[in-house]
Design a protein around this motif. Sequence first.
Motif, PDB file in Angstrom:
ATOM      1  N   LEU A 106       2.576 -15.060  10.693  1.00 46.55           N
ATOM      2  CA  LEU A 106       2.243 -14.646   9.331  1.00 46.55           C
ATOM      3  C   LEU A 106       1.721 -13.214   9.331  1.00 46.55           C
ATOM      4  O   LEU A 106       0.550 -12.959   9.595  1.00 46.55           O
ATOM      5  N   ASP A 107       2.604 -12.290   9.031  1.00 37.47           N
ATOM      6  CA  ASP A 107       2.283 -10.864   8.996  1.00 37.47           C
ATOM      7  C   ASP A 107       2.517 -10.382   7.564  1.00 37.47           C
ATOM      8  O   ASP A 107       3.662 -10.301   7.118  1.00 37.47           O
ATOM      9  N   PRO A 108       1.460 -10.060   6.820  1.00 34.02           N
ATOM     10  CA  PRO A 108       1.672  -9.697   5.411  1.00 34.02           C
ATOM     11  C   PRO A 108       2.500  -8.429   5.229  1.00 34.02           C
ATOM     12  O   PRO A 108       3.293  -8.336   4.287  1.00 34.02           O
ATOM     13  N   LEU A 109       2.336  -7.444   6.127  1.00 32.66           N
ATOM     14  CA  LEU A 109       3.111  -6.215   5.982  1.00 32.66           C
ATOM     15  C   LEU A 109       4.590  -6.467   6.239  1.00 32.66           C
ATOM     16  O   LEU A 109       5.450  -5.931   5.537  1.00 32.66           O
ATOM     17  N   LEU A 110       4.895  -7.293   7.229  1.00 32.56           N
ATOM     18  CA  LEU A 110       6.295  -7.624   7.484  1.00 32.56           C
ATOM     19  C   LEU A 110       6.888  -8.366   6.296  1.00 32.56           C
ATOM     20  O   LEU A 110       8.021  -8.082   5.880  1.00 32.56           O
ATOM     21  N   LEU A 111       6.150  -9.324   5.730  1.00 31.37           N
ATOM     22  CA  LEU A 111       6.641 -10.028   4.549  1.00 31.37           C
ATOM     23  C   LEU A 111       6.916  -9.051   3.415  1.00 31.37           C
ATOM     24  O   LEU A 111       7.962  -9.127   2.750  1.00 31.37           O
ATOM     25  N   MET A 112       6.019  -8.104   3.201  1.00 28.41           N
ATOM     26  CA  MET A 112       6.228  -7.131   2.139  1.00 28.41           C
ATOM     27  C   MET A 112       7.434  -6.243   2.419  1.00 28.41           C
ATOM     28  O   MET A 112       8.148  -5.844   1.496  1.00 28.41           O
ATOM     29  N   TRP A 113       7.657  -5.929   3.698  1.00 25.62           N
ATOM     30  CA  TRP A 113       8.836  -5.125   4.050  1.00 25.62           C
ATOM     31  C   TRP A 113      10.115  -5.870   3.671  1.00 25.62           C
ATOM     32  O   TRP A 113      11.042  -5.295   3.113  1.00 25.62           O
ATOM     33  N   TRP A 114      10.126  -7.167   3.966  1.00 28.23           N
ATOM     34  CA  TRP A 114      11.300  -7.960   3.589  1.00 28.23           C
ATOM     35  C   TRP A 114      11.418  -8.068   2.066  1.00 28.23           C
ATOM     36  O   TRP A 114      12.495  -7.866   1.506  1.00 28.23           O
ATOM     37  N   VAL A 115      10.312  -8.384   1.395  1.00 22.77           N
ATOM     38  CA  VAL A 115      10.345  -8.638  -0.047  1.00 22.77           C
ATOM     39  C   VAL A 115      10.756  -7.395  -0.825  1.00 22.77           C
ATOM     40  O   VAL A 115      11.566  -7.470  -1.757  1.00 22.77           O
ATOM     41  N   PHE A 135      -2.966 -10.981  -1.259  1.00 20.87           N
ATOM     42  CA  PHE A 135      -3.071 -12.138  -0.368  1.00 20.87           C
ATOM     43  C   PHE A 135      -4.559 -12.425  -0.168  1.00 20.87           C
ATOM     44  O   PHE A 135      -5.179 -11.914   0.771  1.00 20.87           O
ATOM     45  N   PRO A 136      -5.181 -13.214  -1.044  1.00 16.24           N
ATOM     46  CA  PRO A 136      -6.638 -13.379  -0.981  1.00 16.24           C
ATOM     47  C   PRO A 136      -7.127 -14.037   0.304  1.00 16.24           C
ATOM     48  O   PRO A 136      -8.251 -13.773   0.739  1.00 16.24           O
ATOM     49  N   ASP A 137      -6.305 -14.876   0.944  1.00 18.41           N
ATOM     50  CA  ASP A 137      -6.770 -15.563   2.159  1.00 18.41           C
ATOM     51  C   ASP A 137      -6.937 -14.627   3.340  1.00 18.41           C
ATOM     52  O   ASP A 137      -7.695 -14.909   4.268  1.00 18.41           O
ATOM     53  N   VAL A 138      -6.230 -13.477   3.327  1.00 21.58           N
ATOM     54  CA  VAL A 138      -6.371 -12.510   4.421  1.00 21.58           C
ATOM     55  C   VAL A 138      -6.904 -11.173   3.908  1.00 21.58           C
ATOM     56  O   VAL A 138      -6.872 -10.179   4.634  1.00 21.58           O
ATOM     57  N   ALA A 139      -7.393 -11.166   2.659  1.00 19.63           N
ATOM     58  CA  ALA A 139      -7.987  -9.961   2.057  1.00 19.63           C
ATOM     59  C   ALA A 139      -7.061  -8.756   2.196  1.00 19.63           C
ATOM     60  O   ALA A 139      -7.482  -7.656   2.598  1.00 19.63           O
ATOM     61  N   ALA A 140      -5.789  -8.959   1.869  1.00 21.04           N
ATOM     62  CA  ALA A 140      -4.807  -7.880   1.986  1.00 21.04           C
ATOM     63  C   ALA A 140      -4.163  -7.615   0.632  1.00 21.04           C
ATOM     64  O   ALA A 140      -3.946  -8.541  -0.160  1.00 21.04           O
ATOM     65  N   ARG A 141      -3.870  -6.336   0.368  1.00 18.46           N
ATOM     66  CA  ARG A 141      -3.200  -5.936  -0.865  1.00 18.46           C
ATOM     67  C   ARG A 141      -2.141  -4.890  -0.522  1.00 18.46           C
ATOM     68  O   ARG A 141      -2.342  -4.031   0.330  1.00 18.46           O
ATOM     69  N   PHE A 142      -1.016  -4.982  -1.214  1.00 13.32           N
ATOM     70  CA  PHE A 142       0.062  -4.018  -1.043  1.00 13.32           C
ATOM     71  C   PHE A 142       0.636  -3.690  -2.411  1.00 13.32           C
ATOM     72  O   PHE A 142       0.513  -4.482  -3.349  1.00 13.32           O
ATOM     73  N   PRO A 151      12.608   2.001  -4.190  1.00  9.64           N
ATOM     74  CA  PRO A 151      11.382   1.242  -3.916  1.00  9.64           C
ATOM     75  C   PRO A 151      10.749   1.641  -2.585  1.00  9.64           C
ATOM     76  O   PRO A 151      11.444   1.927  -1.613  1.00  9.64           O
ATOM     77  N   SER A 152       9.428   1.639  -2.551  1.00  7.23           N
ATOM     78  CA  SER A 152       8.696   1.913  -1.323  1.00  7.23           C
ATOM     79  C   SER A 152       7.424   1.071  -1.317  1.00  7.23           C
ATOM     80  O   SER A 152       6.924   0.665  -2.367  1.00  7.23           O
ATOM     81  N   ILE A 153       6.905   0.811  -0.113  1.00  7.15           N
ATOM     82  CA  ILE A 153       5.684   0.025   0.052  1.00  7.15           C
ATOM     83  C   ILE A 153       4.512   0.974   0.237  1.00  7.15           C
ATOM     84  O   ILE A 153       4.589   1.930   1.007  1.00  7.15           O
ATOM     85  N   CYS A 154       3.423   0.690  -0.455  1.00  3.03           N
ATOM     86  CA  CYS A 154       2.184   1.450  -0.296  1.00  3.03           C
ATOM     87  C   CYS A 154       1.099   0.511   0.217  1.00  3.03           C
ATOM     88  O   CYS A 154       0.960  -0.610  -0.278  1.00  3.03           O
ATOM     89  N   THR A 155       0.351   0.969   1.199  1.00  4.95           N
ATOM     90  CA  THR A 155      -0.765   0.172   1.714  1.00  4.95           C
ATOM     91  C   THR A 155      -2.078   0.596   1.072  1.00  4.95           C
ATOM     92  O   THR A 155      -3.139   0.099   1.441  1.00  4.95           O
ATOM     93  N   PHE A 156      -2.004   1.525   0.129  1.00  3.64           N
ATOM     94  CA  PHE A 156      -3.175   1.943  -0.634  1.00  3.64           C
ATOM     95  C   PHE A 156      -2.752   2.084  -2.087  1.00  3.64           C
ATOM     96  O   PHE A 156      -1.563   2.253  -2.387  1.00  3.64           O
ATOM     97  N   ASP A 157      -3.699   1.992  -2.978  1.00  3.73           N
ATOM     98  CA  ASP A 157      -3.411   2.062  -4.414  1.00  3.73           C
ATOM     99  C   ASP A 157      -2.885   3.457  -4.761  1.00  3.73           C
ATOM    100  O   ASP A 157      -3.585   4.450  -4.562  1.00  3.73           O
ATOM    101  N   PRO A 158      -1.639   3.578  -5.273  1.00  3.79           N
ATOM    102  CA  PRO A 158      -1.102   4.899  -5.596  1.00  3.79           C
ATOM    103  C   PRO A 158      -1.797   5.576  -6.762  1.00  3.79           C
ATOM    104  O   PRO A 158      -1.575   6.770  -7.011  1.00  3.79           O
ATOM    105  N   GLY A 159      -2.605   4.828  -7.500  1.00  4.31           N
ATOM    106  CA  GLY A 159      -3.337   5.428  -8.597  1.00  4.31           C
ATOM    107  C   GLY A 159      -2.634   5.353  -9.928  1.00  4.31           C
ATOM    108  O   GLY A 159      -3.132   5.887 -10.926  1.00  4.31           O
ATOM    109  N   PHE A 160      -1.478   4.710  -9.977  1.00  7.50           N
ATOM    110  CA  PHE A 160      -0.793   4.485 -11.246  1.00  7.50           C
ATOM    111  C   PHE A 160      -1.232   3.144 -11.816  1.00  7.50           C
ATOM    112  O   PHE A 160      -1.767   2.298 -11.101  1.00  7.50           O
ATOM    113  N   GLY A 161      -0.987   2.941 -13.080  1.00 10.81           N
ATOM    114  CA  GLY A 161      -1.275   1.644 -13.659  1.00 10.81           C
ATOM    115  C   GLY A 161      -0.355   0.575 -13.093  1.00 10.81           C
ATOM    116  O   GLY A 161       0.857   0.782 -12.961  1.00 10.81           O
ATOM    117  N   VAL A 162      -0.915  -0.568 -12.739  1.00  7.38           N
ATOM    118  CA  VAL A 162      -0.134  -1.676 -12.185  1.00  7.38           C
ATOM    119  C   VAL A 162       0.565  -2.404 -13.323  1.00  7.38           C
ATOM    120  O   VAL A 162      -0.062  -2.799 -14.310  1.00  7.38           O
TER     121      VAL A 162
END
Length: 226
Positions: A106-115, A135-142, A151-162
Amino acid sequence: MGEDGYGQYCPVTRAVEVLAERWTLLIVRDMLCGRTRFNDLARGNPGLSRTLLSKRLRQLERAGVVAHVGDQYLLTPAGEDLRPVVFGLGGWGARWQFGDPRDQELDPLLLMWWVHGRIAFDQLPDRQLLLEFRFPDVAARFWVLRDAQGPSICTFDPGFGVDATVEGDLPVLYQVWLGRVPLSTALRDGRVRIDGRPDVTRPLPAALQLSPMAETVAAASGVPLT
């Protein structure tokens, strides 16, 4: 594999000599799913060193499975002919070897890469979009940002409205992705939650296309896909 191989004159042996090295079939799997660049193949296999990835790609080139063209690695006709082999192997795994996920899988970043590569943005509003995955159980956000570059993945909040937030525990979202748990069921019982702007949240469940193996896994698990 040594120079002499297995010492058996058999087509199965010849195939094993090319494909049975560690990581080789996973590299081919990702190429069959549309990954053609070295960095993308590396990101999709985080346990694979870049040195070993280079070695495996060279071996596949020598075997006539892959062609290196510019900055891309492209499957040859021999490589494309592996599609029923690779996904047939996945079907066997889904029927006979695929239980609940193990913690180390269970790797959240890998899952996000696939998704992020399977989101059908043409079903969503035609503008810049920012999707947050929690992912609240592992305290992770992408964050997945769709802009003019794609499309691109960010590991930090880009600062735009979600525009929309998808939230669920990591094992649940993995099983949704792979077709073991229908997304509609997970949404109905609250294991997955989608919130945000209605013009995005309404079409988002359909736009979240699942793993290429999801249909096979769902059939093997005896659950509906959606």
